[in-house]
Design a protein around this motif. Structure first.
Motif, PDB file in Angstrom:
ATOM      1  N   SER A  99      -0.563 -26.317  17.905  1.00 10.15           N
ATOM      2  CA  SER A  99       0.162 -26.253  16.631  1.00 10.15           C
ATOM      3  C   SER A  99       0.479 -27.645  16.092  1.00 10.15           C
ATOM      4  O   SER A  99       0.447 -27.878  14.875  1.00 10.15           O
ATOM      5  CB  SER A  99       1.447 -25.444  16.795  1.00 10.15           C
ATOM      6  OG  SER A  99       2.351 -26.092  17.670  1.00 10.15           O
ATOM      7  N   THR A 351       2.823 -18.386  16.289  1.00 10.45           N
ATOM      8  CA  THR A 351       1.389 -18.156  16.441  1.00 10.45           C
ATOM      9  C   THR A 351       0.843 -17.397  15.249  1.00 10.45           C
ATOM     10  O   THR A 351      -0.250 -17.697  14.745  1.00 10.45           O
ATOM     11  CB  THR A 351       1.110 -17.379  17.743  1.00 10.45           C
ATOM     12  OG1 THR A 351       1.539 -18.169  18.855  1.00 10.45           O
ATOM     13  CG2 THR A 351      -0.375 -17.077  17.893  1.00 10.45           C
ATOM     14  N   TYR A 354       0.590 -19.763  12.443  1.00  6.12           N
ATOM     15  CA  TYR A 354      -0.579 -20.626  12.649  1.00  6.12           C
ATOM     16  C   TYR A 354      -1.850 -19.938  12.149  1.00  6.12           C
ATOM     17  O   TYR A 354      -2.715 -20.572  11.539  1.00  6.12           O
ATOM     18  CB  TYR A 354      -0.708 -20.956  14.132  1.00  6.12           C
ATOM     19  CG  TYR A 354      -1.867 -21.867  14.467  1.00  6.12           C
ATOM     20  CD1 TYR A 354      -1.724 -23.254  14.416  1.00  6.12           C
ATOM     21  CD2 TYR A 354      -3.109 -21.351  14.833  1.00  6.12           C
ATOM     22  CE1 TYR A 354      -2.773 -24.094  14.728  1.00  6.12           C
ATOM     23  CE2 TYR A 354      -4.166 -22.182  15.148  1.00  6.12           C
ATOM     24  CZ  TYR A 354      -3.997 -23.555  15.088  1.00  6.12           C
ATOM     25  OH  TYR A 354      -5.057 -24.381  15.381  1.00  6.12           O
ATOM     26  N   GLN A 355      -1.971 -18.629  12.404  1.00  5.17           N
ATOM     27  CA  GLN A 355      -3.176 -17.893  12.020  1.00  5.17           C
ATOM     28  C   GLN A 355      -3.161 -17.466  10.559  1.00  5.17           C
ATOM     29  O   GLN A 355      -4.205 -17.475   9.892  1.00  5.17           O
ATOM     30  CB  GLN A 355      -3.329 -16.645  12.896  1.00  5.17           C
ATOM     31  CG  GLN A 355      -3.558 -16.918  14.378  1.00  5.17           C
ATOM     32  CD  GLN A 355      -4.889 -17.596  14.645  1.00  5.17           C
ATOM     33  OE1 GLN A 355      -4.945 -18.796  14.870  1.00  5.17           O
ATOM     34  NE2 GLN A 355      -5.970 -16.837  14.600  1.00  5.17           N
ATOM     35  N   MET A 371      -4.161  -8.823  15.611  1.00  3.24           N
ATOM     36  CA  MET A 371      -3.676  -9.765  16.627  1.00  3.24           C
ATOM     37  C   MET A 371      -2.855  -8.983  17.655  1.00  3.24           C
ATOM     38  O   MET A 371      -1.650  -9.215  17.818  1.00  3.24           O
ATOM     39  CB  MET A 371      -2.834 -10.877  15.980  1.00  3.24           C
ATOM     40  CG  MET A 371      -3.561 -11.731  14.969  1.00  3.24           C
ATOM     41  SD  MET A 371      -2.468 -13.003  14.232  1.00  3.24           S
ATOM     42  CE  MET A 371      -2.093 -14.027  15.662  1.00  3.24           C
ATOM     43  N   THR A 374      -0.794 -10.985  20.460  1.00  5.19           N
ATOM     44  CA  THR A 374       0.344 -11.730  19.928  1.00  5.19           C
ATOM     45  C   THR A 374       1.482 -10.796  19.558  1.00  5.19           C
ATOM     46  O   THR A 374       2.651 -11.042  19.899  1.00  5.19           O
ATOM     47  CB  THR A 374      -0.081 -12.552  18.701  1.00  5.19           C
ATOM     48  OG1 THR A 374      -1.112 -13.460  19.084  1.00  5.19           O
ATOM     49  CG2 THR A 374       1.087 -13.323  18.127  1.00  5.19           C
ATOM     50  N   ALA A 449      -5.273 -15.075  18.308  1.00  3.80           N
ATOM     51  CA  ALA A 449      -4.990 -16.494  18.483  1.00  3.80           C
ATOM     52  C   ALA A 449      -5.809 -17.102  19.620  1.00  3.80           C
ATOM     53  O   ALA A 449      -6.342 -16.410  20.484  1.00  3.80           O
ATOM     54  CB  ALA A 449      -3.502 -16.691  18.753  1.00  3.80           C
ATOM     55  N   HIS A 450      -5.868 -18.416  19.615  1.00  6.82           N
ATOM     56  CA  HIS A 450      -6.545 -19.201  20.645  1.00  6.82           C
ATOM     57  C   HIS A 450      -5.866 -18.957  22.000  1.00  6.82           C
ATOM     58  O   HIS A 450      -4.633 -18.812  22.073  1.00  6.82           O
ATOM     59  CB  HIS A 450      -6.467 -20.681  20.270  1.00  6.82           C
ATOM     60  CG  HIS A 450      -7.273 -21.584  21.138  1.00  6.82           C
ATOM     61  ND1 HIS A 450      -6.828 -22.038  22.362  1.00  6.82           N
ATOM     62  CD2 HIS A 450      -8.506 -22.140  20.961  1.00  6.82           C
ATOM     63  CE1 HIS A 450      -7.726 -22.829  22.901  1.00  6.82           C
ATOM     64  NE2 HIS A 450      -8.769 -22.913  22.072  1.00  6.82           N
ATOM     65  N   LEU A 453      -2.706 -20.747  22.866  1.00  8.37           N
ATOM     66  CA  LEU A 453      -1.458 -20.249  22.317  1.00  8.37           C
ATOM     67  C   LEU A 453      -0.994 -18.992  23.049  1.00  8.37           C
ATOM     68  O   LEU A 453       0.212 -18.756  23.200  1.00  8.37           O
ATOM     69  CB  LEU A 453      -1.614 -19.949  20.821  1.00  8.37           C
ATOM     70  CG  LEU A 453      -1.885 -21.145  19.909  1.00  8.37           C
ATOM     71  CD1 LEU A 453      -2.225 -20.678  18.504  1.00  8.37           C
ATOM     72  CD2 LEU A 453      -0.697 -22.093  19.877  1.00  8.37           C
TER      73      LEU A 453
END
Length: 490
Positions: A99, A351, A354-355, A371, A374, A449-450, A453
């Motif tokens: 991030s 998160t 972020y996305q 997601m 998450t 998410a990655h 994360l």
């Protein structure tokens, strides 16, 4: 070297690494140095805690014993808090690296230097046995945190940092005035010496005024209602990594300082002569109810969780107001547990930001399918915040309810239950948007998410359940710490 000789390095390593970080080029090297120094602090505190639980550890700087010299004095309470800070920093930094690359693309060496100064300041506050040193480390941590908050991408970030600066400076000033007054009356700043000398002058107006100044000063730092106005903006507008770190550590350290000074320095007899319990009970109840209601009204998910943090501080204040070993123990357990659940919640929300690029709850619509990992992490951490059995939130709220029932305070029991129902509403507000609402028309599909994360986030989610099932570390150490703070009082 013995573990006692290693103990100061839990503060010195990040403090010395900070200026080096500021000089390192690129992104990876500053992060790596920050990660190494924070991890080293965590390892040191992991060895310190078992020793400190049995007997307080004292380290004299320069072999000058107090009151002339400065000492670190570590017992079950601050070893517990120190380990919490270090472990949270170790988990947050790997998550924050991704991030930070987006939110603070330039001059990351400076960012990680400020992060290490904030971390070192919090560790120093926790370990020192000198009341003035608390102020010194408080300013080291606060000044770096103000700048970290201002690094946020939102236009409101500088204003939030300025408000935080003003309120934080007021808090530090009140604290310093209080410490100055008790120094005038006793001639020492060492906490152990203060505890021995204060009873002789406890009836003086100067000591009573010092107590009031210190309580107000620390109340500003821990965001105790109604001294919380800086917190929602700071949490909502700071970079994501800073938000998660502050939410899981800063207010916990302020609570520790409050407990240490009130019960160790001023003493239980002095506290019972002051309206401390009544004030904290009232402010705790109001904080739980009103902050929870304000959380329900928020459309910004980060601000929602920020008001939730104010409510959780209310639970801790309510526990402290019982002025008993059981109450202090419940407060310490909730302090530890809140760090786990609020860090996991903020990680999941940040998160998503972020996305998706937006903190508004409307942006969470349909993310339960897009997601799932998450949003499942958010729901599970939310269940912990609510207090569902098998989670850490249930343990600390149950301890608080037990304390209230033993005290015959059924009103406090009702407040805890109502606060949990309000938590269902604001956590459910986000969960409903993610799982039960369709995705907005025209929005491109959002990818999960990655792993960088997800993994730290799920480590914290797992901790919410592990420590909700196996409570030996948290409850036993908190009980031992409460007994030390209360000096054997019931």
């Amino acid at each position: 070297m013995s573990i006692l000789e290693w103990m100061p390095f839990s503060v010195l390593l990040p403090l010395l690494a900070a200026p080096v970080c500021a000089l390192l080029p690129g992104r990876f090297l500053p992060w790596l140095l920050a990660m190494a120094s924070v991890t080293a602090s965590a390892v040191i505190m992991a060895f310190v805690l078992p020793e400190a639980v049995n007997e307080p550890m004292r380290y004299f700087f320069g072999d000058w014993p107090p009151p002339i010299g400065i000492e670190y004095r570590v017992d079950a309470v601050n070893a517990f808090i120190g380990l919490l800070i270090a472990v949270m920093g170790t988990v947050i930094l790997p998550w924050g690296r991704i991030s930070v690359n987006r939110e603070v693309p330039q001059r990351q060496g400076l960012f990680y230097a400020l992060f290490l100064l904030s971390f070192a300041g919090l560790m120093g506050i926790t370990l020192t046995g000198d009341a003035f040193n608390v102020f010194v480390f408080l300013e080291i941590s606060s000044l770096s945190t103000y700048v970290l908050v201002a690094q946020g991408r939102s236009r409101a970030a500088p204003l939030s940092a300025f408000r935080y600066l003003v309120m934080g400076t007021l808090g530090a000033t009140f604290y310093l005035i209080g410490i100055g007054l008790i120094y005038i009356m006793t001639g020492t700043l060492n906490m152990v010496d203060l505890a021995e000398r204060l009873p002789a002058v406890a009836d003086s107006r100067a000591v009573q005024a010092a107590f009031a100044f210190i309580i107000v000063g620390i109340g500003l730092k821990l965001a105790l209602f109604p001294l919380h106005r800086w917190l929602p903006g700071a949490y909502a507008n700071a970079p994501s990594a800073v938000t998660v770190f502050l939410a899981s550590t800063a207010t916990k350290v302020a609570i520790y300082v409050l407990l240490r000074l009130v019960f160790t320095v001023f003493g239980i007899e002095f506290v019972r002569q002051m309206p401390f319990a009544e004030v904290f009970f009232v402010l705790g109840v109001i904080g739980i109810l009103f902050a929870s209601i304000w959380a329900i009204e928020q459309d910004n998910a980060k601000r929602l969780l920020a008001y939730s943090s104010v409510a959780q501080v209310g639970y801790m204040a309510l526990a402290i107001s019982f002025v008993s070993v059981a109450g202090i123990s419940a407060g310490l357990v909730h302090m530890f547990n809140h760090a786990l659940m609020k860090a996991a919640l903020f990680m999941s929300v940040c998160t998503v930001i972020y996305q998706v690029g937006s903190p508004h709850i409307s942006a969470f619509r349909g993310l339960g399918r897009q997601m799932p990992l998450t949003m499942l992490a958010f729901v599970l951490a939310g269940l912990s915040l609510i207090g569902v059995p098998l989670t850490v939130g249930f343990i600390s709220k149950w301890l608080l309810i037990e304390t209230a029932m033993a005290d015959g305070n059924w009103f406090a029991v009702v407040v805890v239950l109502v606060g949990s129902l309000l938590a269902v509403m604001y956590i459910g507000k986000v969960a409903e948007a993610a799982w039960l609402r369709p995705a907005p028309e025209g929005r491109e599909p959002v990818r999960e998410a990655h792993p960088g994360l997800l993994v730290p986030m799920w480590i914290l989610v797992a901790a919410n359940f592990y420590f909700g099932i196996d409570t030996r570390l948290t409850v036993d150490v908190a009980r031992r710490g409460a007994e030390m703070l209360m000096g054997g009082s019931p």
